[in-house]
Design a protein around this motif. Sequence first.
Motif, mmCIF file in Angstrom:
data_model
loop_
_atom_site.group_PDB
_atom_site.id
_atom_site.type_symbol
_atom_site.label_atom_id
_atom_site.label_comp_id
_atom_site.label_asym_id
_atom_site.label_seq_id
_atom_site.Cartn_x
_atom_site.Cartn_y
_atom_site.Cartn_z
ATOM 1 N N GLN A 1 -11.195 -111.868 -27.192
ATOM 2 C CA GLN A 1 -10.324 -112.924 -26.678
ATOM 3 C C GLN A 1 -10.927 -114.319 -26.867
ATOM 4 O O GLN A 1 -10.216 -115.311 -26.720
ATOM 5 C CB GLN A 1 -10.009 -112.649 -25.212
ATOM 6 C CG GLN A 1 -9.093 -111.435 -25.019
ATOM 7 C CD GLN A 1 -8.779 -111.135 -23.568
ATOM 8 O OE1 GLN A 1 -9.390 -111.698 -22.648
ATOM 9 N NE2 GLN A 1 -7.831 -110.247 -23.335
ATOM 10 N N LYS A 2 -12.199 -114.382 -27.225
ATOM 11 C CA LYS A 2 -12.836 -115.673 -27.504
ATOM 12 C C LYS A 2 -12.716 -116.080 -28.973
ATOM 13 O O LYS A 2 -13.040 -117.209 -29.330
ATOM 14 C CB LYS A 2 -14.317 -115.614 -27.112
ATOM 15 C CG LYS A 2 -14.562 -115.464 -25.621
ATOM 16 C CD LYS A 2 -16.044 -115.292 -25.322
ATOM 17 C CE LYS A 2 -16.279 -115.072 -23.825
ATOM 18 N NZ LYS A 2 -17.713 -114.788 -23.535
ATOM 19 N N ILE A 3 -12.229 -115.154 -29.818
ATOM 20 C CA ILE A 3 -12.112 -115.445 -31.246
ATOM 21 C C ILE A 3 -10.751 -116.098 -31.498
ATOM 22 O O ILE A 3 -9.708 -115.516 -31.164
ATOM 23 C CB ILE A 3 -12.251 -114.166 -32.095
ATOM 24 C CG1 ILE A 3 -13.604 -113.495 -31.825
ATOM 25 C CG2 ILE A 3 -12.108 -114.484 -33.580
ATOM 26 C CD1 ILE A 3 -13.777 -112.153 -32.522
ATOM 27 N N PRO A 4 -10.696 -117.275 -32.074
ATOM 28 C CA PRO A 4 -9.417 -117.961 -32.296
ATOM 29 C C PRO A 4 -8.435 -117.113 -33.117
ATOM 30 O O PRO A 4 -8.804 -116.518 -34.127
ATOM 31 C CB PRO A 4 -9.834 -119.215 -33.076
ATOM 32 C CG PRO A 4 -11.262 -119.446 -32.707
ATOM 33 C CD PRO A 4 -11.854 -118.081 -32.517
ATOM 34 N N PHE B 1 -10.380 -94.927 -25.351
ATOM 35 C CA PHE B 1 -11.442 -95.876 -25.732
ATOM 36 C C PHE B 1 -11.080 -96.594 -27.022
ATOM 37 O O PHE B 1 -11.892 -96.748 -27.923
ATOM 38 C CB PHE B 1 -12.819 -95.208 -25.831
ATOM 39 C CG PHE B 1 -12.851 -93.829 -26.437
ATOM 40 C CD1 PHE B 1 -12.471 -93.611 -27.751
ATOM 41 C CD2 PHE B 1 -13.293 -92.755 -25.696
ATOM 42 C CE1 PHE B 1 -12.522 -92.358 -28.313
ATOM 43 C CE2 PHE B 1 -13.356 -91.485 -26.246
ATOM 44 C CZ PHE B 1 -12.969 -91.284 -27.562
ATOM 45 N N TYR B 2 -9.825 -97.044 -27.070
ATOM 46 C CA TYR B 2 -9.309 -97.784 -28.215
ATOM 47 C C TYR B 2 -8.678 -99.094 -27.760
ATOM 48 O O TYR B 2 -8.158 -99.201 -26.643
ATOM 49 C CB TYR B 2 -8.239 -96.973 -28.958
ATOM 50 C CG TYR B 2 -8.706 -95.622 -29.423
ATOM 51 C CD1 TYR B 2 -9.595 -95.505 -30.480
ATOM 52 C CD2 TYR B 2 -8.254 -94.467 -28.804
ATOM 53 C CE1 TYR B 2 -10.033 -94.265 -30.909
ATOM 54 C CE2 TYR B 2 -8.676 -93.226 -29.225
ATOM 55 C CZ TYR B 2 -9.565 -93.120 -30.271
ATOM 56 O OH TYR B 2 -10.001 -91.894 -30.690
ATOM 57 N N ALA B 3 -8.711 -100.045 -28.680
ATOM 58 C CA ALA B 3 -7.998 -101.303 -28.469
ATOM 59 C C ALA B 3 -7.186 -101.605 -29.723
ATOM 60 O O ALA B 3 -7.715 -101.548 -30.838
ATOM 61 C CB ALA B 3 -8.975 -102.440 -28.189
ATOM 62 N N ALA B 4 -5.907 -101.892 -29.540
ATOM 63 C CA ALA B 4 -5.051 -102.343 -30.639
ATOM 64 C C ALA B 4 -5.070 -103.864 -30.629
ATOM 65 O O ALA B 4 -4.751 -104.487 -29.618
ATOM 66 C CB ALA B 4 -3.634 -101.813 -30.465
ATOM 67 N N VAL B 5 -5.431 -104.447 -31.766
ATOM 68 C CA VAL B 5 -5.744 -105.872 -31.826
ATOM 69 C C VAL B 5 -4.954 -106.524 -32.963
ATOM 70 O O VAL B 5 -4.839 -105.957 -34.052
ATOM 71 C CB VAL B 5 -7.255 -106.074 -32.067
ATOM 72 C CG1 VAL B 5 -7.599 -107.548 -32.134
ATOM 73 C CG2 VAL B 5 -8.062 -105.376 -30.977
ATOM 74 N N GLU B 6 -4.422 -107.705 -32.699
ATOM 75 C CA GLU B 6 -3.710 -108.469 -33.727
ATOM 76 C C GLU B 6 -4.646 -109.549 -34.265
ATOM 77 O O GLU B 6 -5.277 -110.282 -33.498
ATOM 78 C CB GLU B 6 -2.462 -109.104 -33.113
ATOM 79 C CG GLU B 6 -1.500 -109.698 -34.118
ATOM 80 C CD GLU B 6 -0.191 -110.080 -33.446
ATOM 81 O OE1 GLU B 6 0.626 -109.172 -33.199
ATOM 82 O OE2 GLU B 6 -0.016 -111.269 -33.141
#
Length: 398
Positions: free
Chosen positions: A307-310, A321-326
């Motif tokens: 969440q800190k990455i622009p 133990f997964y995260a779906a990320v855009e």
Amino acid sequence: MLTLSRKAHAIQASPIRKLVPFADAAKKRGVKVYHLNIGQPDIESPEEALAAVRNNKLKVVEYAKSGGVDSLREGLARYYQGIGIEVQAADINITNGGSEALQIALSVTCDPEDEVIVFEPFYTNYNSFAVQNDVKLVPITTHIGDGFALPPMREVEKRITSRTRGVVICNPGNPTGCLYTKESLLELGEIAKKYGLYVYADEVYREFCYTDAPHFSCMHIPGLEQNVILIDSVSKRYSLCGARIGFVVSRNREVMEAVMRYAQARLCSPAYGQIAAEGALSAPASYFKAVRDEYIHRRDVLIDGLQKIPGVVAPRPMGAFYAAVELPVDDTEVFARWLLEDFSYNGATVMVAPMAGFYATPGLGRNQIRLAYVLKEEDLRAALVCLAKALEVYPGRK
């Protein structure tokens, strides 16, 4: 002329594993690869499972019973009863992992061209299981903006046709980490009862729920005793992925009799895997508490860092133990390969799973990845640095 089957052409390469040759090549060049692409925990398997294999007294590794070792099935029945799922050993069939469990469940309940509703994004191998069984997956899209929550049940009813046989539900979810609410599952149960549908309940991540409330199983839904086919496994719960032991569980006697006939056709599940699985059943509650606490910590390290990455969108998952990320890139398939072929930072890079292959609807997921937070904190933090640096210089950044 020699040809391959239609099914051989239709089965897709795994988005989780197809980039392995590029990762191997990177390692040969001396690049350290942080594997966030696959759900292979570095958590130690329970000592009880390892000791059961080490200390076994087998003189001959014989065929096991097709339904599984009796003592394992009885132990599993006690495990389920302990979490409020009232089943007996006869309601359980041991399979070669959770994958075979779902393959067999579809085989015994679906005819060619039948339809099964699935919430996308979903575990990519559901596509392959459907192809193998000539089943059509009918997707309902969930969205990153609301954490991939289940849609209103009217969206399910819109997709039901005369060929609909059931609904696949993975809870907690792979690849999203979404934990569905009890209320939404009860509503889904009403739809299943109304239209006479099977519910294929993939609950292999049951122990990894990050709320105060216990996991609510589809097997807990009142009046759905004949509809639910539970898909389960020791792979994730006990960090025994290589044991290849899963289960089909159902109180529908006709279904389980058919499952047994399929199980007999493939003979049996691995003897040593069943020994390990039975040993794992005696793992103390402290094992699960320590593992759960560790995954919550890893999740927070990963999501807080993302969440800190622009430009990155990363909802906080509440299970698995997964995260779906855009990502702010044009195509994560291209980006994932570029990470392995053309990028490194301080001698390291990251391997991710592009999410287009987790959708059935063409074009969706092209700017999303799945990350598995199965590495220790030190490695997760280093991987986050690599990913942030990669996004700064990637030529396809949006």
